[in-house]
Design an enzyme around this catalytic site. Sequence first.
Site, PDB file in Angstrom:
ATOM      1  N   SER A  96      34.916  41.840  30.488  1.00 11.66           N
ATOM      2  CA  SER A  96      35.524  41.646  31.803  1.00 11.66           C
ATOM      3  C   SER A  96      37.037  41.469  31.726  1.00 11.66           C
ATOM      4  CB  SER A  96      34.920  40.410  32.477  1.00 11.66           C
ATOM      5  OG  SER A  96      35.240  39.253  31.731  1.00 11.66           O
TER       6      SER A  96
ATOM      7  N   GLU B 149      35.898  39.192  26.082  1.00 12.69           N
ATOM      8  CA  GLU B 149      34.865  39.596  27.032  1.00 12.69           C
ATOM      9  C   GLU B 149      35.209  40.956  27.609  1.00 12.69           C
ATOM     10  OE1 GLU B 149      32.478  36.956  29.799  1.00 12.69           O
ATOM     11  OE2 GLU B 149      34.431  36.003  29.827  1.00 12.69           O
TER      12      GLU B 149
ATOM     13  N   HIS C 294      38.431  38.655  30.130  1.00 16.96           N
ATOM     14  CA  HIS C 294      38.726  37.280  29.722  1.00 16.96           C
ATOM     15  C   HIS C 294      38.905  37.269  28.211  1.00 16.96           C
ATOM     16  CE1 HIS C 294      37.899  34.892  33.372  1.00 16.96           C
ATOM     17  NE2 HIS C 294      36.928  35.737  33.637  1.00 16.96           N
TER      18      HIS C 294
ATOM     19  N   ASP D 178      43.589  34.984  34.965  1.00 18.33           N
ATOM     20  CA  ASP D 178      43.040  34.689  33.643  1.00 18.33           C
ATOM     21  C   ASP D 178      42.514  35.931  32.936  1.00 18.33           C
ATOM     22  OD1 ASP D 178      40.714  35.051  35.135  1.00 18.33           O
ATOM     23  OD2 ASP D 178      40.044  32.968  34.966  1.00 18.33           O
TER      24      ASP D 178
ATOM     25  N   SER E 183      38.601  33.586  41.971  1.00 15.85           N
ATOM     26  CA  SER E 183      38.846  34.533  40.898  1.00 15.85           C
ATOM     27  C   SER E 183      38.966  35.948  41.483  1.00 15.85           C
ATOM     28  CB  SER E 183      37.737  34.436  39.848  1.00 15.85           C
ATOM     29  OG  SER E 183      38.053  35.200  38.721  1.00 15.85           O
TER      30      SER E 183
ATOM     31  N   ASP F 214      44.054  39.845  37.362  1.00 14.62           N
ATOM     32  CA  ASP F 214      43.102  39.543  38.428  1.00 14.62           C
ATOM     33  C   ASP F 214      43.639  38.444  39.341  1.00 14.62           C
ATOM     34  OD1 ASP F 214      42.719  37.300  36.792  1.00 14.62           O
ATOM     35  OD2 ASP F 214      40.557  37.253  37.130  1.00 14.62           O
TER      36      ASP F 214
ATOM     37  N   ASP G  73      43.228  35.297  39.882  1.00 15.10           N
ATOM     38  CA  ASP G  73      43.698  33.980  39.428  1.00 15.10           C
ATOM     39  C   ASP G  73      44.356  34.035  38.060  1.00 15.10           C
ATOM     40  OD1 ASP G  73      41.242  34.438  38.128  1.00 15.10           O
ATOM     41  OD2 ASP G  73      40.805  32.304  37.957  1.00 15.10           O
TER      42      ASP G  73
END
Length: 499
Positions: free
Chosen positions: A346, A344, A348, A263, A122, A259, A261
Site C-alpha cells: 500500500s 507494505e 506504508h 504516511d 487517511s 496520501d 495523511d
Amino acid sequence: MFPMPVPQLTPNTYAYETQPMVKPTGFREYDARWLFEKEINLMGVQALGLGIGTLLHDMGVKPEIVTGHDFRAYSASIKYALMTGLMAAGCKVHDIGLALSPMAYFAQFALDVPAVAMVTASHNDNGWTGVKIGAQRPVTFGPDEMGALKDIVLSGKFRYADGGAYRFVPDFPARYMADLTDRPKIARKLKVVAACGNGTAGAFAPAVLAKLGCEVIPLDTELDYNFPRYNPNPEDLKMLHAIADKVRETGADIGLGFDGDGDRCGVVDGKGEEIFADKIGVMLARDLSKLHPGATFVVDVKSTGLFSTDPVLIERGAKADYWKTGHSYIKRRVTDLKALAGFEKSGHFFFNAPVGRGYDDGLVTAIQIIDMLDRNPQKSMSMLYADLPKTWGSPTMSPHCADEIKYEVVERVLARFKAMQDKAETIIGSKIRDLVTVNGVRITAEDGTWGLVRASSNKPELVVVVESPVSEARMREMFTAVDRVLRENPEVGAYNQTL
C-alpha cells in the site's frame, strides 16, 4: 455520567443531539474508521476520547497524549470533540494542529509524550473520519488494544479523572520539517513531481523536497478538502496516472505521490511508468542492504515474492519476513524483530534506526528514494527498476463486501482453497505449492504465480492481489481463478478497479 453509546441514531432529531452514536464496526483491527454523521456523531467522538483516556489508565500509561487532525471539512470539529473526552478522563492533551500522521508520531518523541490519537481518515473518501492511536512509541494499536477500546466505549465503562489539560503546541510543523531536512543536500540534480491530491501533505511535502535540493514541480498541492481531481491515495491508479502525465509533460526524473495523511508515498519513474510500492520496497532493500548487509526486512502478504527470491538480496544475506498487512502489524513486527525496514504494498514504509524511528512516514520514504538515486548517479529510476527480476503484478483490487460479513467470506475462501489443496486439485493448471494464511489466504501455484484474498482492515471491502514471475497471461489466469472462487459468495460486490 456520560450516556452509553448506541449503534444507530437518526440525524436531525433530539436523540441525535443528546446521545452518543458509535457504530461497532468502526473499531477496526488497528485503527478506527467511521462515516461521520452516519456511523458516529460528535458525542460519539467524545465517548471515544473518554474510552482512550480510560484505556491509557488501564494500561498504566502516563495520561498525556498528542493529537492533530488532517485537512477535511470536519476533522477539526472531530478533534475538539475527541479532546473533550480525553480531558474528561484526566489526560493532558498536546495539540499540534493541522498535521500529517507521521508528524503526530514524531511529536511523541520530540515532546516526550507517550500516547498519540491522530484524527484522520487517511486515504478514505470524503465523509469518512477516524483515529490512529498508540501508547507505546513507535507502534500503534493492534487488535488487542482496539478490542479493549471497543469494549470500554460500547459498554460506557469510562473512568473520569481530574487533571485534564489542554496545550496547543505552536509552530510544530516547522519543527518536524527541520528534523527531516537538517542534513546535507543531495549532490544530484533531480526534478521531482510532488503530488498530494489536494490533501494535507500539500502543505509540507513540496517544501521538504525543495530543502533537500530537489527542483520541485507541485501537482495538486493546494489544500482543498473537496479533493476535486481524485482521492489522495497513491495506490489508486487515477492518482498514479495523473502523476505519470505530469512527469512526461515536464521531463521530471521522478514523480512522488502522497496520501491524505502523509504516511504513504507512491512512485512514478522518469518515463511515466507507475511502479507499485512493493517493487519500490525491493529497490530500497537492495540499496540499504549494500549499506547494511544481513539486514532483515518485514513485508506484507500483498507484496511481491522478490523479497525472498531476488538474487541480489540473497547474495547480501538479506532476510525477508512476510507478515500481516496493516500499518500497525508491520510497524510492530519491525520493532519486535529489530528489522531495518518494513514495506507494505500500500506504500506504508517503516524505517528503523539508523534510518528512521520505526513509524511510517511518506516523507521519510521519499527521502530514502531520493537518497537511493543520489547514491546511484549514473542510473535513472527506470534503470534501477529494470535491474529487478521481471514479475507481472496487479494493483490492489477491492470488491465491495460489508464489514459485518467480510471476515466470514474470507474464511470461506480460505476453506475452499484448503479443500482444493487437500484433494490435490489444481489451480491455473498447476499443483498448489503452498497456502499462506497469516492474513487472509495467499495461494501459490508451482510456477510461483500467486493470488491473495484478505479482508480490508479499514473499509467494507475485500482485497485481491495477484502476481506471476512467469508472464502476464499467468497473472491474469490467477486473477480469473481467484475471482471465480470469490463469486461463489453472493455478498461480494463490484471491484473498485480491476485488470
